[in-house]
Write an enzyme that holds these catalytic residues in place. Sequence first.
Site, mmCIF file in Angstrom:
data_model
loop_
_atom_site.group_PDB
_atom_site.id
_atom_site.type_symbol
_atom_site.label_atom_id
_atom_site.label_comp_id
_atom_site.label_asym_id
_atom_site.label_seq_id
_atom_site.Cartn_x
_atom_site.Cartn_y
_atom_site.Cartn_z
ATOM 1 N N ASN A 88 13.852 -5.871 -17.415
ATOM 2 C CA ASN A 88 14.316 -5.539 -16.051
ATOM 3 C C ASN A 88 13.119 -5.501 -15.096
ATOM 4 O OD1 ASN A 88 13.342 -3.285 -17.420
ATOM 5 N ND2 ASN A 88 14.830 -1.846 -16.585
ATOM 6 N N ARG A 113 17.328 -10.692 -5.633
ATOM 7 C CA ARG A 113 18.116 -9.973 -4.607
ATOM 8 C C ARG A 113 17.212 -9.505 -3.464
ATOM 9 N NH1 ARG A 113 20.888 -5.346 -8.163
ATOM 10 N NH2 ARG A 113 18.868 -5.475 -9.206
ATOM 11 N N ASP A 151 8.705 -1.890 -7.942
ATOM 12 C CA ASP A 151 8.107 -2.989 -7.167
ATOM 13 C C ASP A 151 7.012 -2.526 -6.216
ATOM 14 O OD1 ASP A 151 9.942 -4.704 -8.395
ATOM 15 O OD2 ASP A 151 11.451 -4.316 -6.854
ATOM 16 N N ASP A 176 -0.940 -4.430 4.635
ATOM 17 C CA ASP A 176 -0.983 -5.570 5.575
ATOM 18 C C ASP A 176 0.377 -5.887 6.180
ATOM 19 O OD1 ASP A 176 -0.717 -6.229 2.682
ATOM 20 O OD2 ASP A 176 -0.146 -8.194 3.451
ATOM 21 N N GLN A 183 9.266 -0.054 -13.569
ATOM 22 C CA GLN A 183 10.143 0.616 -12.614
ATOM 23 C C GLN A 183 9.322 1.643 -11.802
ATOM 24 O OE1 GLN A 183 11.660 0.376 -16.132
ATOM 25 N NE2 GLN A 183 11.946 -1.647 -15.251
ATOM 26 N N LYS A 233 2.589 -2.441 -8.994
ATOM 27 C CA LYS A 233 1.938 -1.929 -10.211
ATOM 28 C C LYS A 233 1.211 -3.051 -10.944
ATOM 29 C CE LYS A 233 5.964 -0.685 -11.710
ATOM 30 N NZ LYS A 233 6.792 -0.981 -10.529
ATOM 31 N N SER A 282 -4.257 -1.714 -0.976
ATOM 32 C CA SER A 282 -4.071 -3.142 -1.208
ATOM 33 C C SER A 282 -3.623 -3.789 0.099
ATOM 34 C CB SER A 282 -3.026 -3.337 -2.317
ATOM 35 O OG SER A 282 -2.743 -4.696 -2.486
ATOM 36 N N VAL A 283 -4.314 -4.875 0.476
ATOM 37 C CA VAL A 283 -4.019 -5.519 1.761
ATOM 38 C C VAL A 283 -3.563 -6.970 1.587
ATOM 39 C CG1 VAL A 283 -5.496 -3.999 3.138
ATOM 40 C CG2 VAL A 283 -6.490 -6.038 2.059
ATOM 41 N N LYS A 300 -0.191 -5.747 -9.857
ATOM 42 C CA LYS A 300 -1.483 -6.089 -9.256
ATOM 43 C C LYS A 300 -2.542 -5.058 -9.650
ATOM 44 C CE LYS A 300 -4.222 -6.140 -5.203
ATOM 45 N NZ LYS A 300 -4.566 -6.583 -3.880
ATOM 46 N N GLY A 353 9.645 -6.715 -13.199
ATOM 47 C CA GLY A 353 9.067 -7.974 -12.714
ATOM 48 C C GLY A 353 7.758 -7.652 -12.042
ATOM 49 N N HIS A 354 6.645 -7.967 -12.701
ATOM 50 C CA HIS A 354 5.320 -7.606 -12.183
ATOM 51 C C HIS A 354 4.572 -8.879 -11.779
ATOM 52 C CE1 HIS A 354 5.498 -3.647 -14.702
ATOM 53 N NE2 HIS A 354 6.463 -3.754 -13.810
HETATM 54 P P1 GDP Z 1 5.619 -4.348 -9.458
HETATM 55 O O1 GDP Z 1 6.967 -4.501 -10.057
HETATM 56 O O2 GDP Z 1 5.332 -2.930 -9.085
HETATM 57 O O3 GDP Z 1 4.517 -4.949 -10.273
HETATM 58 O O4 GDP Z 1 5.653 -5.135 -8.063
HETATM 59 P P2 GDP Z 1 6.284 -6.602 -7.821
HETATM 60 O O5 GDP Z 1 5.349 -7.609 -8.370
HETATM 61 O O6 GDP Z 1 7.698 -6.662 -8.232
HETATM 62 O O7 GDP Z 1 6.318 -6.633 -6.243
HETATM 63 C C1 GDP Z 1 5.163 -6.524 -5.471
HETATM 64 C C2 GDP Z 1 5.040 -7.793 -4.612
HETATM 65 O O8 GDP Z 1 4.075 -7.587 -3.606
HETATM 66 C C3 GDP Z 1 4.568 -8.995 -5.395
HETATM 67 O O9 GDP Z 1 5.134 -10.153 -4.843
HETATM 68 C C4 GDP Z 1 3.050 -8.983 -5.167
HETATM 69 O O10 GDP Z 1 2.452 -10.278 -5.277
HETATM 70 C C5 GDP Z 1 2.999 -8.512 -3.751
HETATM 71 N N1 GDP Z 1 1.823 -7.732 -3.385
HETATM 72 C C6 GDP Z 1 1.101 -6.882 -4.140
HETATM 73 N N2 GDP Z 1 0.178 -6.248 -3.389
HETATM 74 C C7 GDP Z 1 0.338 -6.728 -2.135
HETATM 75 C C8 GDP Z 1 -0.300 -6.438 -0.895
HETATM 76 O O11 GDP Z 1 -1.164 -5.591 -0.777
HETATM 77 N N3 GDP Z 1 0.147 -7.125 0.199
HETATM 78 C C9 GDP Z 1 1.138 -8.060 0.132
HETATM 79 N N4 GDP Z 1 1.496 -8.659 1.252
HETATM 80 N N5 GDP Z 1 1.765 -8.328 -1.010
HETATM 81 C C10 GDP Z 1 1.372 -7.675 -2.128
HETATM 82 P P1 IMO Z 2 9.569 -3.103 -11.730
HETATM 83 O O1 IMO Z 2 8.884 -2.774 -13.030
HETATM 84 C C1 IMO Z 2 12.844 -2.358 -8.952
HETATM 85 C C2 IMO Z 2 16.638 -1.015 -10.680
HETATM 86 C C3 IMO Z 2 17.821 -1.959 -10.587
HETATM 87 C C4 IMO Z 2 18.948 -0.949 -10.502
HETATM 88 C C5 IMO Z 2 18.479 0.154 -11.449
HETATM 89 C C6 IMO Z 2 19.055 0.069 -12.845
HETATM 90 O O2 IMO Z 2 9.458 -4.530 -11.337
HETATM 91 O O3 IMO Z 2 9.181 -2.153 -10.660
HETATM 92 P P2 IMO Z 2 18.568 -1.515 -14.926
HETATM 93 O O4 IMO Z 2 18.708 -2.987 -15.069
HETATM 94 O O5 IMO Z 2 17.198 -1.009 -15.195
HETATM 95 O O6 IMO Z 2 19.612 -0.730 -15.686
HETATM 96 O O7 IMO Z 2 18.892 -1.239 -13.364
HETATM 97 O O8 IMO Z 2 17.073 0.055 -11.516
HETATM 98 N N1 IMO Z 2 15.428 -1.595 -11.313
HETATM 99 C C7 IMO Z 2 14.321 -1.941 -10.637
HETATM 100 N N2 IMO Z 2 14.073 -1.942 -9.312
HETATM 101 N N3 IMO Z 2 11.875 -2.716 -9.828
HETATM 102 C C8 IMO Z 2 12.104 -2.686 -11.154
HETATM 103 O O9 IMO Z 2 11.138 -2.902 -12.069
HETATM 104 C C9 IMO Z 2 13.388 -2.328 -11.613
HETATM 105 N N4 IMO Z 2 13.953 -2.227 -12.839
HETATM 106 C C10 IMO Z 2 15.190 -1.760 -12.639
HETATM 107 O O10 IMO Z 2 17.744 -2.763 -9.430
HETATM 108 O O11 IMO Z 2 19.020 -0.405 -9.210
HETATM 109 MG MG MG Z 3 8.731 -5.558 -9.758
#
Ligand code: GDP
Ligand code: IMO
Ligand code: MG
Length: 452
Positions: A60, A327, A35, A357, A248, A38, A437-438, A40, A62-63
């Site tokens: 698993n 969660r 999370d 930010d 991940q 990536k 990223s801001v 973005k 979520g981007h």
């Molecule tokens: P990923 O799994 O690595 O692609 O990241 P996620 O999308 O799960 O989580 C990143 C969260 O931060 C998302 O809700 C994005 O919209 C948000 N986000 C990304 N870059 C920024 C940033 O620079 N500032 C803020 N406030 N939110 C951001």
């Molecule tokens: P992105 O791509 C954050 C975590 C789960 C758990 C562990 C194992 O959005 O960054 P799994 O279902 O893969 O066997 O769970 O890994 N996990 C993540 N945490 N971002 C993810 O993906 C994740 N994918 C799995 O919360 O701790």
């Molecule tokens: Mg994610």
Amino acid sequence: MSAWVDIRFLFESTCLNWASVPVPATSVIGLQWGDEAKGKIVDLLTEKHDIVVRYQGGNNAGHTVKFDGRTYKLSLLPTGVLQSHVKSVIAPGVVVNPLALLKELDGLAAGGHDCSSRLMVSDRAHVICPWHLLEEAALEKSRGREAIGTTGRGIGTCYREKVGRTHAIRIGDLIVPEVFASKVRQIVPFKQKVLSALDPECPVMDAEQIIAEYSAAADRIRPMVADTTTYLLDALEQNKWILFEGAQGSLLDVDHGTFPYVTSSNSSGCGIHSGSGIPERSIVKMIGVAKAYTTRVGGGPFPSELDNEIGNRIRIAGNEFGTVTGRPRRCGWFDAVATRYSARISGVDSITIALLDVLSGFDEVCICEAYDINGRITRDLPSRCEDLAAARPVLRKVPGWKEDISGITEFSKLPPTAQQYCRTIEEIVGRPVEFVSVGPDRAQTIHMAPRS
Ligand code: GDP
Ligand code: IMO
Ligand code: MG
């Protein structure tokens, strides 16, 4: 000038100049526990690429991607599906739940993005079946307070089957009706015995119902199935620009992460070659993404965790709730020990500091620059989870900043203390910062100018 500065200079003078120098294969990976934003960064780079590839993990992930006032949440699909000039590839190392794949495609189509014609799914990728989800639920339940805290998507149990080989089903099997039906009829009775032993309350599976449901999905997926390995190798020879999208984060890597609190794939840069089938040396650039602080979802040690008001404040400001499961994410200070380790194992060329930010408004902010493990100070990530659980963070305090920075697009316009914060991370992690990223939107990004 050290060798490291030499190499940095080389990259800055070549690869960062996107317009003039071909960068055939670039990758974006997470340097923390997932999370990191990536999605973005992949979206930002996609415009210059022909192909975007997911090579490990499954739904698993979520981007989140934001542009033109709209928000997209991608799970199994590569982020490239949002751009019409891009081919998106789900490579052999991904585990695919066919029902989840179609649900995601249908959701995008309903919003005006019909992407199935631009998507290729490897015939070598493995299929997540209903027993994988049931088995994972039973195993997690049996671990009680030591549960890994998985996403419950059957990821680990599907990968285990792949490595075990005897009860595995690949996409290439799914799309041949008689092969798929025969495998399901063979596997279900065996799995039912195992599942009932694990959990007497486990639901009873109906092989024929599974065959019917998955076969209907297979009919829709069949046109997307291809030998993606050959496709990517040919594309490399044709100098197509390929972007590899990590899911991940490196600390969740099954070999190099905080085992056993990890996912079941190689989610550091180490997984690109094995997951996609392209030669390692063809990746000419690797970008590591890290948040300006640290988050973790699920169980496992987290030395810089802030289980207090500051952690809550970061969670609210950063909207730190899981994209996949909803969660609340655990929040803590930036862990430079763990991030440096991740940057080193993958050999990243540059880092992105995201969500800077979110830290606005603090009088001072902290960076964990070492661990104190029972009186021993170290800058290295311990391999044993027990040692990591015992680690107390050695914090470097740096002045914070009060300004709203979410509209700033030049590094020099950031408050001096925010600039200093980024430079301190750069110094401790040992890699140059390329993007800051801001805010979640594409436009809320600072692209650092190459430094001479
Ligand atoms: P990923 O799994 O690595 O692609 O990241 P996620 O999308 O799960 O989580 C990143 C969260 O931060 C998302 O809700 C994005 O919209 C948000 N986000 C990304 N870059 C920024 C940033 O620079 N500032 C803020 N406030 N939110 C951001
Ligand atoms: P992105 O791509 C954050 C975590 C789960 C758990 C562990 C194992 O959005 O960054 P799994 O279902 O893969 O066997 O769970 O890994 N996990 C993540 N945490 N971002 C993810 O993906 C994740 N994918 C799995 O919360 O701790
Ligand atoms: Mg994610």
